[in-house]
Scaffold this active site. Structure first.
Site, PDB file in Angstrom:
ATOM      1  N   ASP A 267      -6.415  -1.788   2.923  1.00  0.00           N
ATOM      2  CA  ASP A 267      -6.238  -0.605   3.720  1.00  0.00           C
ATOM      3  C   ASP A 267      -6.452  -0.978   5.252  1.00  0.00           C
ATOM      4  O   ASP A 267      -7.711  -1.934   4.836  1.00  0.00           O
ATOM      5  CB  ASP A 267      -8.299   0.035   3.616  1.00  0.00           C
ATOM      6  CG  ASP A 267      -7.677   1.402   2.548  1.00  0.00           C
ATOM      7  OD1 ASP A 267      -6.942   1.660   2.559  1.00  0.00           O
ATOM      8  OD2 ASP A 267      -8.495   1.347   1.893  1.00  0.00           O
TER       9      ASP A 267
ATOM     10  N   ARG B 264       0.742  -1.139  -0.399  1.00  0.00           N
ATOM     11  CA  ARG B 264       0.267  -0.105  -0.447  1.00  0.00           C
ATOM     12  C   ARG B 264       0.707   1.243  -0.388  1.00  0.00           C
ATOM     13  O   ARG B 264       1.938   0.905   0.943  1.00  0.00           O
ATOM     14  CB  ARG B 264      -0.546  -0.122   1.467  1.00  0.00           C
ATOM     15  CG  ARG B 264      -1.604   1.256   1.583  1.00  0.00           C
ATOM     16  CD  ARG B 264      -2.548   1.419   0.256  1.00  0.00           C
ATOM     17  NE  ARG B 264      -3.480   2.837   0.684  1.00  0.00           N
ATOM     18  CZ  ARG B 264      -4.143   3.075   1.576  1.00  0.00           C
ATOM     19  NH1 ARG B 264      -4.548   2.169   2.407  1.00  0.00           N
ATOM     20  NH2 ARG B 264      -4.887   4.070   1.484  1.00  0.00           N
TER      21      ARG B 264
ATOM     22  N   ARG C 279      -6.914  -0.861  -4.156  1.00  0.00           N
ATOM     23  CA  ARG C 279      -6.269  -0.881  -2.871  1.00  0.00           C
ATOM     24  C   ARG C 279      -5.815  -2.212  -3.074  1.00  0.00           C
ATOM     25  O   ARG C 279      -6.447  -2.977  -2.401  1.00  0.00           O
ATOM     26  CB  ARG C 279      -6.717  -0.555  -2.047  1.00  0.00           C
ATOM     27  CG  ARG C 279      -7.094   0.971  -1.624  1.00  0.00           C
ATOM     28  CD  ARG C 279      -6.119   1.687  -1.013  1.00  0.00           C
ATOM     29  NE  ARG C 279      -6.609   3.797  -0.716  1.00  0.00           N
ATOM     30  CZ  ARG C 279      -6.522   3.934  -1.302  1.00  0.00           C
ATOM     31  NH1 ARG C 279      -6.104   4.363  -2.739  1.00  0.00           N
ATOM     32  NH2 ARG C 279      -6.811   5.163  -1.340  1.00  0.00           N
TER      33      ARG C 279
ATOM     34  N   ASP D 188      -8.022   0.283   8.488  1.00  0.00           N
ATOM     35  CA  ASP D 188      -8.640   1.928   8.828  1.00  0.00           C
ATOM     36  C   ASP D 188      -8.256   1.711  10.880  1.00  0.00           C
ATOM     37  O   ASP D 188      -9.592   0.463  10.518  1.00  0.00           O
ATOM     38  CB  ASP D 188      -9.698   2.280   8.183  1.00  0.00           C
ATOM     39  CG  ASP D 188      -9.221   2.827   7.162  1.00  0.00           C
ATOM     40  OD1 ASP D 188      -7.677   2.954   6.949  1.00  0.00           O
ATOM     41  OD2 ASP D 188     -10.303   2.716   6.190  1.00  0.00           O
TER      42      ASP D 188
END
Length: 285
Positions: A211, A198, A208, A213
């Site tokens: 991810d 990434r 992507r 988060d």
């Protein structure tokens, strides 16, 4: 509340969904974290005043050796119940690794039962990938379990790309108790993203590899610097809200005090481009 660790139990058992797996014994590796108040034992120096981890180990070995499960999830669930119910443990976290099921790294499963540790905040992380997603997502789960311990893991949801034209994403949410500071958790997630290729200088709405988060860290509200918490996308995007509600339906938003389950109930699902799926790697775990 203190924690007693029991790690590296290697036990042979019958486990798996394939015909050949019903005919052989495979090795599972178990790690436990068990809550226990050891203050009385520290004063009395008596085994009856603490958790007898030798007795726990013997019970686990006897149970697993004589079991014949199809899924590691079922084994983990029943082990957690045995330890809580028979040994009076208020909460237990276990990680179960099964080797040899497929020609790939060891598969894993985790179970967390009982009240969460009040001394540690619970972090929730949204996971997404639409580039080689069948590689990056299961590996990310293994990486997170190795870094943070037992995970509460939602189902996997296939979601249309938002904000750009691209392949659909796999999305899910995991939760874990942690004694790490919020910035340490965020830094570890960024490190794992980089490990999966990434790039943080890429456009916001773009394909992507991975991810990760951080969307919640206990009841922390932080608006002055990143990571901003709670993440405002939770209530705006179904790919975060639905899997979060699946594993924590009674969790409340730190800002509004509303249950996320109630927010999901009112969520506009008219154009929802999202469905629960069962990837091959999940079926084999």
């Amino acid at each position: 509340m203190d924690i007693i660790f029991l790690r590296g139990l290697q036990i042979e058992t019958i486990i798996g969904i394939y015909d050949w797996e019903r005919e052989i014994r495979q090795t599972v590796i178990l790690d436990f974290e068990m809550a226990c108040d050891i203050r009385k034992a520290a004063q009395s120096d008596a085994i009856e005043d603490t958790l007898d981890y030798k007795a726990v180990s013997k019970r686990v070995i006897d149970f697993v050796e004589n079991s014949q499960f199809f899924l590691v999830e079922t084994m983990a669930e029943q082990l957690a119940q045995i330890i809580r119910n028979e040994f009076g443990v208020p909460w237990v976290r276990l990680t179960l690794n099964k080797k040899g099921a497929i020609r790939a790294p060891a598969t894993w499963a985790s179970s967390s039962k009982g009240a969460t540790n009040p001394a540690m905040p619970k972090a929730y992380v949204s996971i997404g990938s639409n580039v080689e997603r069948d590689i990056h997502v299961p590996q990310a789960l293994r990486d997170l379990a190795e870094r943070f311990g037992a995970l509460d893991v939602s189902s996997v949801y296939e979601t249309a790309a938002v904000g750009f034209s691209g392949d659909p994403f796999y999305n899910l949410v995991v939760g874990f108790d942690t004694d790490q500071e919020v910035d340490q958790v965020a830094a570890a997630l960024t490190e794992l993203e980089h490990r999966h290729g990434r790039r943080r200088d890429a456009q916001k709405f773009a394909p992507r590899t991975l991810d990760l988060d951080l969307i919640l860290y206990g009841d922390l509200v932080r608006t002055d610097r990143k990571p901003l918490l709670p993440r405002d996308e939770i209530v705006r995007y179904a790919f975060m809200l639905e899997p979060l509600v699946e594993i924590a339906p009674n969790l409340r938003d730190p800002l509004s005090g509303e249950r996320y389950a109630d927010l999901w109930e009112r969520f506009d699902k008219a154009d929802l481009a999202q469905r629960r799926v069962e990837p091959a790697w999940r079926r084999l775990s």
